[in-house]
Design an enzyme around this catalytic site. Structure first.
Site, PDB file in Angstrom:
ATOM      1  N   CYS A   1       0.819  -1.214   0.000  1.00 21.54           N
ATOM      2  CA  CYS A   1       0.000   0.000   0.000  1.00 21.54           C
ATOM      3  C   CYS A   1       0.856   1.270   0.000  1.00 21.54           C
ATOM      4  CB  CYS A   1      -0.898  -0.022   1.239  1.00 21.54           C
ATOM      5  SG  CYS A   1      -1.752   1.527   1.533  1.00 21.54           S
TER       6      CYS A   1
ATOM      7  N   TYR B   1      -5.137   5.754  -8.881  1.00 14.96           N
ATOM      8  CA  TYR B   1      -6.322   4.982  -8.473  1.00 14.96           C
ATOM      9  C   TYR B   1      -7.550   5.432  -9.252  1.00 14.96           C
ATOM     10  CZ  TYR B   1      -3.907   2.675  -4.684  1.00 14.96           C
ATOM     11  OH  TYR B   1      -3.055   1.873  -3.982  1.00 14.96           O
TER      12      TYR B   1
HETATM   13  N1  LIG Z   1      -6.501   8.058   3.213  1.00 13.97           N
HETATM   14  C1  LIG Z   1      -6.006   6.787   3.646  1.00 13.97           C
HETATM   15  C2  LIG Z   1      -6.096   5.754   2.540  1.00 13.97           C
HETATM   16  C3  LIG Z   1      -5.641   4.379   2.948  1.00 13.97           C
HETATM   17  C4  LIG Z   1      -6.058   3.314   1.913  1.00 13.97           C
HETATM   18  O1  LIG Z   1      -6.861   3.580   1.015  1.00 13.97           O
HETATM   19  N2  LIG Z   1      -5.514   2.088   2.041  1.00 13.97           N
HETATM   20  C5  LIG Z   1      -5.886   1.012   1.115  1.00 13.97           C
HETATM   21  C6  LIG Z   1      -4.694   0.211   0.671  1.00 13.97           C
HETATM   22  S1  LIG Z   1      -3.661   1.032  -0.476  1.00 13.97           S
HETATM   23  C7  LIG Z   1      -6.786   0.017   1.815  1.00 13.97           C
HETATM   24  O2  LIG Z   1      -6.535  -0.363   2.942  1.00 13.97           O
HETATM   25  N3  LIG Z   1      -7.828  -0.434   1.109  1.00 13.97           N
HETATM   26  C8  LIG Z   1      -8.737  -1.431   1.576  1.00 13.97           C
HETATM   27  C9  LIG Z   1     -10.150  -1.200   1.099  1.00 13.97           C
HETATM   28  O3  LIG Z   1     -10.421  -0.173   0.490  1.00 13.97           O
HETATM   29  O4  LIG Z   1     -10.959  -2.062   1.386  1.00 13.97           O
HETATM   30  C10 LIG Z   1      -4.581   6.979   4.128  1.00 13.97           C
HETATM   31  O5  LIG Z   1      -3.832   7.688   3.446  1.00 13.97           O
HETATM   32  O6  LIG Z   1      -4.227   6.445   5.173  1.00 13.97           O
END
Ligand SMILES: N[C@@H](CCC(=O)N[C@@H](CS)C(=O)NCC(=O)O)C(=O)O
Length: 313
Positions: A58, A184
């Site tokens: 990530c 994204y």
């Molecule tokens: N705004 C958040 C975004 C975090 C994020 O989107 N993480 C993704 C992985 S790259 C995630 O855990 N996605 C799981 C999902 O959407 O179910 C940050 O910067 O901490």
């Protein structure tokens, strides 16, 4: 597959883009407490108290790992790494365990903090072992906490120097909208027009950075700041994943003379190479999004020259 919690219960499901004409809209992070040096926030900086849950795949979690290494916090803040491929969201295994609770899934950490939690289960998560709750799941704020709050425990370069804050904020906003989140918005678009709009913005953004890097070595001034590290995590994934899987294919980072040199320079900073795990990165993206890559076959290439800098020096 990925999913979300509703009133503390797990549901399988991806982002619904119907209401936004095929555009991917990122959800905001739910836990927004802050660790401070003086503890006035209720979360004082203490060695051994906080634990970071990350995915090495990530780009948002990657920022926090980079700040932890650059600030020398490896013995102050402990880490657990989730499995790269999502099954009931992010999960743990015997090889990659939850060191604190022995849970199987990251969503159990969220419901431990809030049994009625509703929302997506995101990495990174910063956990407070004393209060047994989530301090924050917003990477930009965790990065700042590591930079500022733990000054008494470790040291490292100032990633958000007072004199450059306005400029860093400005660059961060541009890079986030057009590049970090831009890839994204290309990859998760479900309609042609939404994809093409994101694509144009992304490459206009990269062209702008390429021009800026002709004027100075880093985005803001002569030393790397958080603005550079926030861009780095997207650049490091670009040629391996975003060009193919997310259709960000006008050209590669390798094709930009300044950006590719900049990527190699940042990768070579001591401690950084160990935070880049190309196996987790590739397996996560190509295997966790069956709506984009239903065969889940992971490409073997491409050759990534910036990873070869160790051998070359
Ligand atoms: N705004 C958040 C975004 C975090 C994020 O989107 N993480 C993704 C992985 S790259 C995630 O855990 N996605 C799981 C999902 O959407 O179910 C940050 O910067 O901490």
């Amino acid at each position: 597959m990925s999913g979300y919690l509703k009133d503390g219960q797990w549901h399988e499901g991806w982002y619904d883009t119907r209401a936004t004409r095929g555009e991917f809209v990122r959800t905001t992070s739910a836990f927004r407490n802050r660790i401070t040096a003086d503890g006035s926030s209720g979360f004082p900086a203490e060695a051994g108290r906080y634990h970071l849950y990350v995915s090495l795949a990530c780009p948002w979690a990657h920022r926090t790992l980079i700040a932890r290494v650059l600030k020398g916090l490896q013995d102050v803040v402990s880490v657990s790494v989730v499995e790269p491929v999502m099954t009931r969201g992010w999960s743990f295994s015997d090889a990659l365990p939850d060191h604190l609770h022995g849970f199987d899934h990251l969503h159990q950490i969220y419901t431990l903090a809030d049994p009625q939690y509703s929302g997506r289960v995101l990495v990174p998560v910063l956990w407070d072992k004393k209060k047994r709750t989530i301090v924050s799941n917003e990477s930009s704020e965790i990065l700042r906490m590591f930079d500022e709050a733990f000054a008494g425990f470790a040291s490292g370069p100032d990633l958000y120097p007072a004199a450059q804050r306005d400029e860093i904020d400005r660059v961060n906003a541009f890079v986030y909208d057009n590049i970090n989140n831009g890839v994204y918005r290309c990859g998760f678009a479900t309609e042609q027009a939404a994809y093409e709009q994101a694509f144009e913005r992304l490459f206009a953004g990269l062209d702008w950075v390429e021009g800026e890097l002709g004027k100075r070595p880093f985005l803001v001034g002569a030393q790397p700041t958080e603005a550079d590290w926030r861009l780095f995590t997207t650049l490091a994934r670009f040629d391996a994943v975003y060009v193919g899987h997310f259709k960000c294919n006008r050209n590669r980072i390798e094709d930009f003379p300044k950006l590719s040199r900049y990527l190699r320079t940042l990768y070579r900073v001591p401690g950084i190479a160990q935070t880049v795990d190309m196996d987790h990165i590739k397996r996560h993206y190509y295997m966790s999004h069956p709506h984009i890559n239903p065969t889940r076959v992971v490409p073997v290439g491409p050759r990534l020259r910036f990873l070869e800098v160790d051998a070359a020096h």
